[in-house]
Design a protein around this motif. Structure first.
Motif, PDB file in Angstrom:
ATOM      1  N   THR A 195      -7.720   1.970  -8.947  1.00  0.00           N
ATOM      2  CA  THR A 195      -6.346   1.856  -9.426  1.00  0.00           C
ATOM      3  C   THR A 195      -6.029   0.403  -9.755  1.00  0.00           C
ATOM      4  O   THR A 195      -6.496  -0.512  -9.063  1.00  0.00           O
ATOM      5  CB  THR A 195      -5.335   2.385  -8.395  1.00  0.00           C
ATOM      6  N   GLU A 196      -5.262   0.196 -10.807  1.00  0.00           N
ATOM      7  CA  GLU A 196      -4.788  -1.136 -11.150  1.00  0.00           C
ATOM      8  C   GLU A 196      -3.553  -1.507 -10.325  1.00  0.00           C
ATOM      9  O   GLU A 196      -3.139  -2.674 -10.309  1.00  0.00           O
ATOM     10  CB  GLU A 196      -4.444  -1.218 -12.644  1.00  0.00           C
ATOM     11  N   ALA A 197      -2.979  -0.520  -9.648  1.00  0.00           N
ATOM     12  CA  ALA A 197      -1.797  -0.782  -8.832  1.00  0.00           C
ATOM     13  C   ALA A 197      -2.164  -1.630  -7.622  1.00  0.00           C
ATOM     14  O   ALA A 197      -3.238  -1.470  -7.039  1.00  0.00           O
ATOM     15  CB  ALA A 197      -1.169   0.537  -8.389  1.00  0.00           C
ATOM     16  N   GLU A 198      -1.282  -2.516  -7.236  1.00  0.00           N
ATOM     17  CA  GLU A 198      -1.494  -3.343  -6.058  1.00  0.00           C
ATOM     18  C   GLU A 198      -0.892  -2.628  -4.842  1.00  0.00           C
ATOM     19  O   GLU A 198       0.316  -2.475  -4.730  1.00  0.00           O
ATOM     20  CB  GLU A 198      -0.833  -4.716  -6.251  1.00  0.00           C
ATOM     21  N   ALA A 214      -8.637  11.737  12.128  1.00  0.00           N
ATOM     22  CA  ALA A 214      -9.019  10.331  12.158  1.00  0.00           C
ATOM     23  C   ALA A 214      -9.440   9.896  10.767  1.00  0.00           C
ATOM     24  O   ALA A 214      -9.902  10.695   9.952  1.00  0.00           O
ATOM     25  CB  ALA A 214     -10.166  10.120  13.146  1.00  0.00           C
ATOM     26  N   GLY A 215      -9.269   8.616  10.473  1.00  0.00           N
ATOM     27  CA  GLY A 215      -9.619   8.135   9.142  1.00  0.00           C
ATOM     28  C   GLY A 215      -9.870   6.641   9.117  1.00  0.00           C
ATOM     29  O   GLY A 215      -9.645   5.928  10.099  1.00  0.00           O
ATOM     30  N   THR A 216     -10.333   6.189   7.971  1.00  0.00           N
ATOM     31  CA  THR A 216     -10.616   4.772   7.742  1.00  0.00           C
ATOM     32  C   THR A 216     -10.166   4.422   6.332  1.00  0.00           C
ATOM     33  O   THR A 216     -10.327   5.219   5.406  1.00  0.00           O
ATOM     34  CB  THR A 216     -12.124   4.478   7.886  1.00  0.00           C
ATOM     35  N   TYR A 217      -9.611   3.227   6.174  1.00  0.00           N
ATOM     36  CA  TYR A 217      -9.262   2.735   4.849  1.00  0.00           C
ATOM     37  C   TYR A 217      -9.727   1.289   4.720  1.00  0.00           C
ATOM     38  O   TYR A 217      -9.617   0.498   5.663  1.00  0.00           O
ATOM     39  CB  TYR A 217      -7.753   2.783   4.598  1.00  0.00           C
ATOM     40  N   LEU A 218     -10.233   0.933   3.536  1.00  0.00           N
ATOM     41  CA  LEU A 218     -10.541  -0.450   3.234  1.00  0.00           C
ATOM     42  C   LEU A 218     -10.525  -0.668   1.731  1.00  0.00           C
ATOM     43  O   LEU A 218     -10.845   0.235   0.958  1.00  0.00           O
ATOM     44  CB  LEU A 218     -11.895  -0.869   3.811  1.00  0.00           C
ATOM     45  N   ARG A 219     -10.137  -1.861   1.353  1.00  0.00           N
ATOM     46  CA  ARG A 219     -10.151  -2.238  -0.059  1.00  0.00           C
ATOM     47  C   ARG A 219     -11.513  -2.846  -0.361  1.00  0.00           C
ATOM     48  O   ARG A 219     -11.890  -3.874   0.191  1.00  0.00           O
ATOM     49  CB  ARG A 219      -9.046  -3.243  -0.354  1.00  0.00           C
ATOM     50  N   VAL A 220     -12.250  -2.214  -1.261  1.00  0.00           N
ATOM     51  CA  VAL A 220     -13.622  -2.615  -1.552  1.00  0.00           C
ATOM     52  C   VAL A 220     -13.668  -3.713  -2.600  1.00  0.00           C
ATOM     53  O   VAL A 220     -14.516  -4.609  -2.545  1.00  0.00           O
ATOM     54  CB  VAL A 220     -14.446  -1.394  -2.011  1.00  0.00           C
ATOM     55  N   GLY A 221     -12.801  -3.651  -3.587  1.00  0.00           N
ATOM     56  CA  GLY A 221     -12.794  -4.629  -4.672  1.00  0.00           C
ATOM     57  C   GLY A 221     -11.413  -4.774  -5.251  1.00  0.00           C
ATOM     58  O   GLY A 221     -10.447  -4.193  -4.730  1.00  0.00           O
ATOM     59  N   PRO A 222     -11.272  -5.533  -6.324  1.00  0.00           N
ATOM     60  CA  PRO A 222      -9.942  -5.749  -6.912  1.00  0.00           C
ATOM     61  C   PRO A 222      -9.213  -4.450  -7.246  1.00  0.00           C
ATOM     62  O   PRO A 222      -7.994  -4.369  -7.099  1.00  0.00           O
ATOM     63  CB  PRO A 222     -10.249  -6.559  -8.177  1.00  0.00           C
ATOM     64  N   ARG A 224     -10.845  -1.202  -6.419  1.00  0.00           N
ATOM     65  CA  ARG A 224     -11.529  -0.098  -5.734  1.00  0.00           C
ATOM     66  C   ARG A 224     -11.073   0.015  -4.282  1.00  0.00           C
ATOM     67  O   ARG A 224     -10.974  -0.993  -3.575  1.00  0.00           O
ATOM     68  CB  ARG A 224     -13.044  -0.290  -5.775  1.00  0.00           C
ATOM     69  N   HIS A 225     -10.831   1.263  -3.870  1.00  0.00           N
ATOM     70  CA  HIS A 225     -10.372   1.530  -2.516  1.00  0.00           C
ATOM     71  C   HIS A 225     -11.183   2.690  -1.941  1.00  0.00           C
ATOM     72  O   HIS A 225     -11.552   3.622  -2.663  1.00  0.00           O
ATOM     73  CB  HIS A 225      -8.882   1.877  -2.514  1.00  0.00           C
TER      74      HIS A 225
END
Length: 510
Positions: A195-198, A214-222, A224-225
């Motif tokens: 997504t281009e959204a911030e 249970a879950g996990t979240y991380l921002r991989v790139g500019p 990519r999530h």
């Protein structure tokens, strides 16, 4: 019949790393992969500074920096994303010269690994080639192959074979190895979104402590999530192809971003396992990476473990092939790497259970305990420090009986002068790091054997490191691991094998 010193089965990150390291040591090698192109979807997304250091040794310092981003550590959050506990990591270069953790997109990493391998004339990558059989004799291995496009069979003659063909590859079966289950199996939904959204979230790993899911979240790139969600019994990834079921899972992070601005690259099921092969070698055939071990992703060590395997084995195999090391040193590969991989898998399993187990009772405990974890002495360092366990004793790791000191651990990639670091000077050779000035005769002898002397003057990082290990000198192997420390300088100089000078250029500066 084509003949080559080393055939590598599998062109993933582990196989490409092994091939590049061997090529740097002057070893001709052939990489075989059943696919012509890189697998396009993201898989591994994280590595630590020890593994980052390996990539720099391949000559990829600048290129990896361009496709990766430091991550700021770990947060435990509840379903409303309220922070229960935070374990920050330093994003500035640490003792290895890099941030303690980095996030990346695996296809991008594989692309730069392939381009980099292409710079070495003594390494060849052949796609559309399936390995169908491995037959050993006293002098080598006959590698039977089939061209997946034409169906034409062929045979490649190899001195050694490295099986880097993953969890479902054929090399492990070819040597009669099985996988020992360490008692952890969980089914997860892995969701990759562009997504281009911030989204505006803290740029570390978010571990969702939710008794329902249970879950996990991380921002991989500019843009990519990555999200990962534990699947309930009876659920499957196909159930979440319906946007009405998928988007509510990520909504706590995406907020008011319209669905049209969220491109789901993948929503797939992965089974996280904890397994180690019961044997990693049969004569001239070795297992590396996922062919030898599978780790749950909770500490981000899956891909890194394979690169550590390659780093550990490549210089030993190169030494055996050029006659500077005895064939018996190859026994140290499994001795050193299996115990280390096992320790990291146990840690990942422990973290996974702590973050996901127990249902509502476990969630209640986490809500009470997590905010107070920072008060436990030493836990903050344990949760964020990227240093991994020392290698066990072997013919190439002279650890004292009680395991104290720096033997078996990585030498810091310390700044020596300006922007020059230890790895720039060692450049893939044995090194003697010393606070005691060697004699002219000792320096000459070490130089003759292809080793380098690295002085540790008063006040330097290396001097402090030696003092912390109660040593005045240490022998560091080509992979950065300390072979021995302490004792007299003369004894340590004698511990350096008679390697010829390294044939590859120094790594890029860090």
């Amino acid at each position: 019949m084509t003949a080559v010193p080393v055939v590598i089965v599998g062109a993933g990150p582990t196989g490409l790393t092994a091939a590049t390291l061997l090529a740097q040591h002057g070893v001709r090698c052939l990489v075989l992969d059943r696919w012509a192109e890189i697998y396009p979807l993201p898989r591994a997304v994280a590595l630590d500074d020890e593994v980052h250091r390996i990539l720099a040794r391949l000559g990829l310092r600048e290129e990896f920096a361009a496709i990766s981003r430091p991550h700021r550590g770990l947060r435990l959050v509840d379903r409303s994303l309220r922070v229960l506990a935070e374990f920050p990591r330093d994003v500035t270069p640490g003792r290895h010269g890099y941030p303690q953790g980095s996030l990346f997109d695996q296809p991008e990493l594989e692309a730069i690994l392939r381009r980099n391998l292409g710079r070495h004339d003594n390494a060849t990558l052949r796609g559309d080639t399936e390995v169908t059989a491995l037959t050993q004799d006293a002098d080598g291995v006959a590698v039977s192959v089939t061209d997946t496009v034409t169906g034409a069979p062929g045979v490649v003659r190899a001195g050694y074979v490295l099986g880097c063909d993953g969890a479902n590859g054929s090399t492990r079966a070819a040597i009669g190895a099985g996988m020992r289950d360490l008692g952890f199996t969980q089914r997860w939904l892995v969701v990759d979104v562009v997504t281009e959204a911030e989204l505006g979230h803290w740029e570390g790993v978010h571990q969702l402590c939710d008794p329902v899911r249970a879950g996990t979240y991380l921002r991989v790139g500019p843009t990519r999530h990555r999200w990962e969600f534990l699947l309930a019994p009876g659920e499957a990834a196909a159930d979440f192809r319906d946007p009405a079921r998928l988007y509510p899972l990520v909504a706590p992070w995406t907020g008011a971003v319209p669905r049209a601005e969220l491109e789901v690259v993948r929503a797939a099921e992965y089974t996280f396992r904890a397994q180690v092969a019961d044997r990693w070698r049969d004569r001239r055939i070795f297992l590396l990476g996922d062919a030898a071990h599978l780790t749950p992703p909770f500490v981000g060590q899956g891909l890194g473990a394979g690169l550590r395997d390659a780093m550990n084995l490549a210089w030993k195999l190169a030494g055996v092939l050029d006659g500077s090391l005895p064939e018996g040193v190859l026994d140290t590969y499994e001795t050193e790497r299996r115990r280390h991989a096992h320790a990291m898998i146990r840690l990942a399993k422990l973290v996974g259970v702590a973050m996901t187990a127990g249902g509502r009772w476990g969630d209640a405990v986490r809500r009470v305990v997590a905010p107070r974890l920072r008060l436990v002495p030493g836990l903050q360092r344990l949760a964020t420090d990227s240093e991994t366990p020392a290698l066990r004793r072997s013919a190439l790791v002279r650890r004292p009986p009680l395991g104290r000191g720096v033997a078996g651990r990585l030498c810091p990639n310390a700044v020596l002068d300006g922007d020059v670091r230890f790895d720039d000077v060692a450049a893939g050779r044995f090194a003697v790091v010393t606070s005691v000035a060697p004699s002219a005769e000792q320096r000459a002898d070490l130089t003759r054997r292809g080793a380098v002397v690295v002085d540790a003057p008063p006040g330097s990082e290396l001097r402090r490191w030696l003092a912390g290990g109660r040593a005045r000198a240490a022998v560091v192997r080509p992979d950065g691991t300390v072979l021995a420390a302490g004792g007299t300088l003369a004894d340590l100089c004698r511990a350096v094998p008679g390697l010829p000078p390294a044939r590859h250029p120094p790594t890029s500066r860090v």
